[in-house]
Design a protein around this motif. Structure first.
Motif, PDB file in Angstrom:
ATOM      1  N   ASP A 292       0.700  34.626 -37.904  1.00  0.00           N
ATOM      2  CA  ASP A 292       1.281  33.428 -38.474  1.00  0.00           C
ATOM      3  C   ASP A 292       0.566  33.254 -39.892  1.00  0.00           C
ATOM      4  OD1 ASP A 292       2.662  33.234 -36.165  1.00  0.00           O
ATOM      5  OD2 ASP A 292       1.599  31.582 -35.508  1.00  0.00           O
ATOM      6  N   LYS A 293      -0.743  33.504 -39.763  1.00  0.00           N
ATOM      7  CA  LYS A 293      -1.558  33.348 -41.142  1.00  0.00           C
ATOM      8  C   LYS A 293      -1.073  34.192 -42.148  1.00  0.00           C
ATOM      9  CE  LYS A 293      -6.196  32.576 -42.977  1.00  0.00           C
ATOM     10  NZ  LYS A 293      -7.452  32.210 -42.709  1.00  0.00           N
ATOM     11  N   ARG A 294      -0.798  35.719 -41.735  1.00  0.00           N
ATOM     12  CA  ARG A 294      -0.454  36.437 -42.659  1.00  0.00           C
ATOM     13  C   ARG A 294       1.109  36.370 -43.206  1.00  0.00           C
ATOM     14  NH1 ARG A 294      -2.476  41.611 -39.568  1.00  0.00           N
ATOM     15  NH2 ARG A 294      -0.487  42.012 -39.415  1.00  0.00           N
ATOM     16  N   MET A 295       1.994  35.963 -42.223  1.00  0.00           N
ATOM     17  CA  MET A 295       3.254  35.781 -42.551  1.00  0.00           C
ATOM     18  C   MET A 295       3.804  34.667 -42.752  1.00  0.00           C
ATOM     19  SD  MET A 295       4.286  38.275 -39.158  1.00  0.00           S
ATOM     20  CE  MET A 295       6.054  38.179 -39.558  1.00  0.00           C
ATOM     21  N   HIS A 296       3.160  33.463 -42.929  1.00  0.00           N
ATOM     22  CA  HIS A 296       3.570  32.251 -43.377  1.00  0.00           C
ATOM     23  C   HIS A 296       4.335  31.992 -44.446  1.00  0.00           C
ATOM     24  CE1 HIS A 296       0.479  31.546 -45.917  1.00  0.00           C
ATOM     25  NE2 HIS A 296       1.031  30.666 -46.689  1.00  0.00           N
ATOM     26  N   ALA A 297       4.046  32.750 -45.486  1.00  0.00           N
ATOM     27  CA  ALA A 297       5.002  32.400 -46.578  1.00  0.00           C
ATOM     28  C   ALA A 297       6.330  32.940 -46.643  1.00  0.00           C
ATOM     29  CB  ALA A 297       4.062  33.243 -47.905  1.00  0.00           C
ATOM     30  N   ALA A 298       6.364  34.284 -46.003  1.00  0.00           N
ATOM     31  CA  ALA A 298       7.723  34.861 -45.842  1.00  0.00           C
ATOM     32  C   ALA A 298       8.365  34.001 -44.814  1.00  0.00           C
ATOM     33  CB  ALA A 298       7.635  36.189 -45.502  1.00  0.00           C
ATOM     34  N   ASP A 299       7.936  33.461 -43.750  1.00  0.00           N
ATOM     35  CA  ASP A 299       8.783  32.874 -42.689  1.00  0.00           C
ATOM     36  C   ASP A 299       8.976  31.316 -43.265  1.00  0.00           C
ATOM     37  OD1 ASP A 299       9.375  32.193 -40.107  1.00  0.00           O
ATOM     38  OD2 ASP A 299       7.762  31.253 -39.571  1.00  0.00           O
ATOM     39  N   ILE A 300       8.476  30.810 -44.121  1.00  0.00           N
ATOM     40  CA  ILE A 300       8.613  29.638 -44.746  1.00  0.00           C
ATOM     41  C   ILE A 300       9.830  29.744 -45.559  1.00  0.00           C
ATOM     42  CG2 ILE A 300       7.992  27.694 -46.193  1.00  0.00           C
ATOM     43  CD1 ILE A 300       5.318  27.742 -44.380  1.00  0.00           C
TER      44      ILE A 300
ATOM     45  N   GLY B 181      11.959  32.109 -45.755  1.00  0.00           N
ATOM     46  CA  GLY B 181      13.281  32.312 -45.038  1.00  0.00           C
ATOM     47  C   GLY B 181      13.815  31.210 -44.383  1.00  0.00           C
ATOM     48  N   SER B 182      13.010  30.126 -43.692  1.00  0.00           N
ATOM     49  CA  SER B 182      13.351  29.095 -43.329  1.00  0.00           C
ATOM     50  C   SER B 182      13.851  28.210 -44.427  1.00  0.00           C
ATOM     51  CB  SER B 182      12.407  28.284 -42.586  1.00  0.00           C
ATOM     52  OG  SER B 182      11.893  29.121 -41.402  1.00  0.00           O
ATOM     53  N   ILE B 183      13.508  27.869 -45.478  1.00  0.00           N
ATOM     54  CA  ILE B 183      13.961  27.046 -46.543  1.00  0.00           C
ATOM     55  C   ILE B 183      15.527  27.565 -46.936  1.00  0.00           C
ATOM     56  CG2 ILE B 183      13.723  26.702 -49.109  1.00  0.00           C
ATOM     57  CD1 ILE B 183      10.724  26.283 -48.371  1.00  0.00           C
TER      58      ILE B 183
ATOM     59  N   THR C  67      23.322  17.657 -44.182  1.00  0.00           N
ATOM     60  CA  THR C  67      23.723  16.868 -45.224  1.00  0.00           C
ATOM     61  C   THR C  67      22.591  17.178 -46.302  1.00  0.00           C
ATOM     62  OG1 THR C  67      21.925  15.210 -44.681  1.00  0.00           O
ATOM     63  CG2 THR C  67      24.275  14.922 -43.761  1.00  0.00           C
ATOM     64  N   PRO C  68      22.898  16.974 -47.621  1.00  0.00           N
ATOM     65  CA  PRO C  68      21.962  17.450 -48.457  1.00  0.00           C
ATOM     66  C   PRO C  68      20.729  16.624 -48.208  1.00  0.00           C
ATOM     67  CG  PRO C  68      24.139  16.998 -49.656  1.00  0.00           C
ATOM     68  CD  PRO C  68      24.187  16.651 -48.356  1.00  0.00           C
ATOM     69  N   ASP C  69      20.522  15.439 -47.701  1.00  0.00           N
ATOM     70  CA  ASP C  69      19.378  14.686 -47.403  1.00  0.00           C
ATOM     71  C   ASP C  69      18.511  15.408 -46.406  1.00  0.00           C
ATOM     72  OD1 ASP C  69      17.832  12.465 -47.940  1.00  0.00           O
ATOM     73  OD2 ASP C  69      18.334  11.692 -45.701  1.00  0.00           O
ATOM     74  N   GLU C  70      19.253  15.630 -45.351  1.00  0.00           N
ATOM     75  CA  GLU C  70      18.635  16.534 -44.353  1.00  0.00           C
ATOM     76  C   GLU C  70      18.094  17.658 -44.974  1.00  0.00           C
ATOM     77  OE1 GLU C  70      21.377  15.225 -40.384  1.00  0.00           O
ATOM     78  OE2 GLU C  70      22.064  16.748 -41.734  1.00  0.00           O
ATOM     79  N   GLU C  71      18.851  18.554 -45.571  1.00  0.00           N
ATOM     80  CA  GLU C  71      18.336  19.788 -46.063  1.00  0.00           C
ATOM     81  C   GLU C  71      17.031  19.464 -46.961  1.00  0.00           C
ATOM     82  OE1 GLU C  71      18.046  22.428 -49.807  1.00  0.00           O
ATOM     83  OE2 GLU C  71      19.242  20.739 -49.875  1.00  0.00           O
ATOM     84  N   GLN C  72      16.936  18.416 -47.831  1.00  0.00           N
ATOM     85  CA  GLN C  72      15.977  18.041 -48.759  1.00  0.00           C
ATOM     86  C   GLN C  72      14.706  17.904 -47.998  1.00  0.00           C
ATOM     87  OE1 GLN C  72      16.396  14.449 -50.916  1.00  0.00           O
ATOM     88  NE2 GLN C  72      14.999  15.188 -52.448  1.00  0.00           N
TER      89      GLN C  72
ATOM     90  N   GLN D 178       7.716  22.939 -47.180  1.00  0.00           N
ATOM     91  CA  GLN D 178       6.791  23.228 -48.480  1.00  0.00           C
ATOM     92  C   GLN D 178       5.400  22.744 -48.136  1.00  0.00           C
ATOM     93  OE1 GLN D 178       9.277  21.606 -51.638  1.00  0.00           O
ATOM     94  NE2 GLN D 178      10.015  23.583 -52.138  1.00  0.00           N
ATOM     95  N   THR D 179       5.469  21.465 -47.456  1.00  0.00           N
ATOM     96  CA  THR D 179       4.131  20.894 -46.958  1.00  0.00           C
ATOM     97  C   THR D 179       3.307  21.853 -46.046  1.00  0.00           C
ATOM     98  OG1 THR D 179       5.091  18.539 -47.431  1.00  0.00           O
ATOM     99  CG2 THR D 179       3.019  18.781 -46.107  1.00  0.00           C
ATOM    100  N   VAL D 180       4.052  22.104 -45.181  1.00  0.00           N
ATOM    101  CA  VAL D 180       3.396  23.188 -43.963  1.00  0.00           C
ATOM    102  C   VAL D 180       3.069  24.465 -44.917  1.00  0.00           C
ATOM    103  CG1 VAL D 180       3.777  24.701 -42.125  1.00  0.00           C
ATOM    104  CG2 VAL D 180       4.639  22.362 -42.119  1.00  0.00           C
TER     105      VAL D 180
END
Length: 65
Positions: free
Chosen positions: A11-19, A21-23, A36-41, A48-50
């Motif tokens: 997870d430590k090595r892959m977090h950036a790619a995972d995040i 992709g999730s975004i 909704t746009p609010d939910e997406e935001q 981004q915080t994670v």
């Protein structure tokens, strides 16, 4: 618990790619009207915080009941 923690090194090595992709997925879900746009935001901000926590090495541990 030990088995769960074994994945943390990956997870430590892959977090950036995972995040990233999730975004992208959250943005796609908003684009097709599932979020909704609010939910997406809120999801993007949370991801981004994670990501920053992983980068800074201060991942908060959350206990799930």
């Amino acid at each position: 618990m030990r088995e769960f923690n074994q994945s943390l090194r990956y997870d430590k090595r892959m977090h950036a790619a995972d995040i990233t992709g999730s975004i992208a997925y959250a943005k796609a879900l908003q684009k097709v009207g599932i979020l909704t746009p609010d939910e997406e935001q809120k999801i993007v901000q949370g991801l981004q915080t994670v990501g920053k926590e992983w980068t800074d090495g201060v991942v908060r541990h959350v206990r799930l009941s």
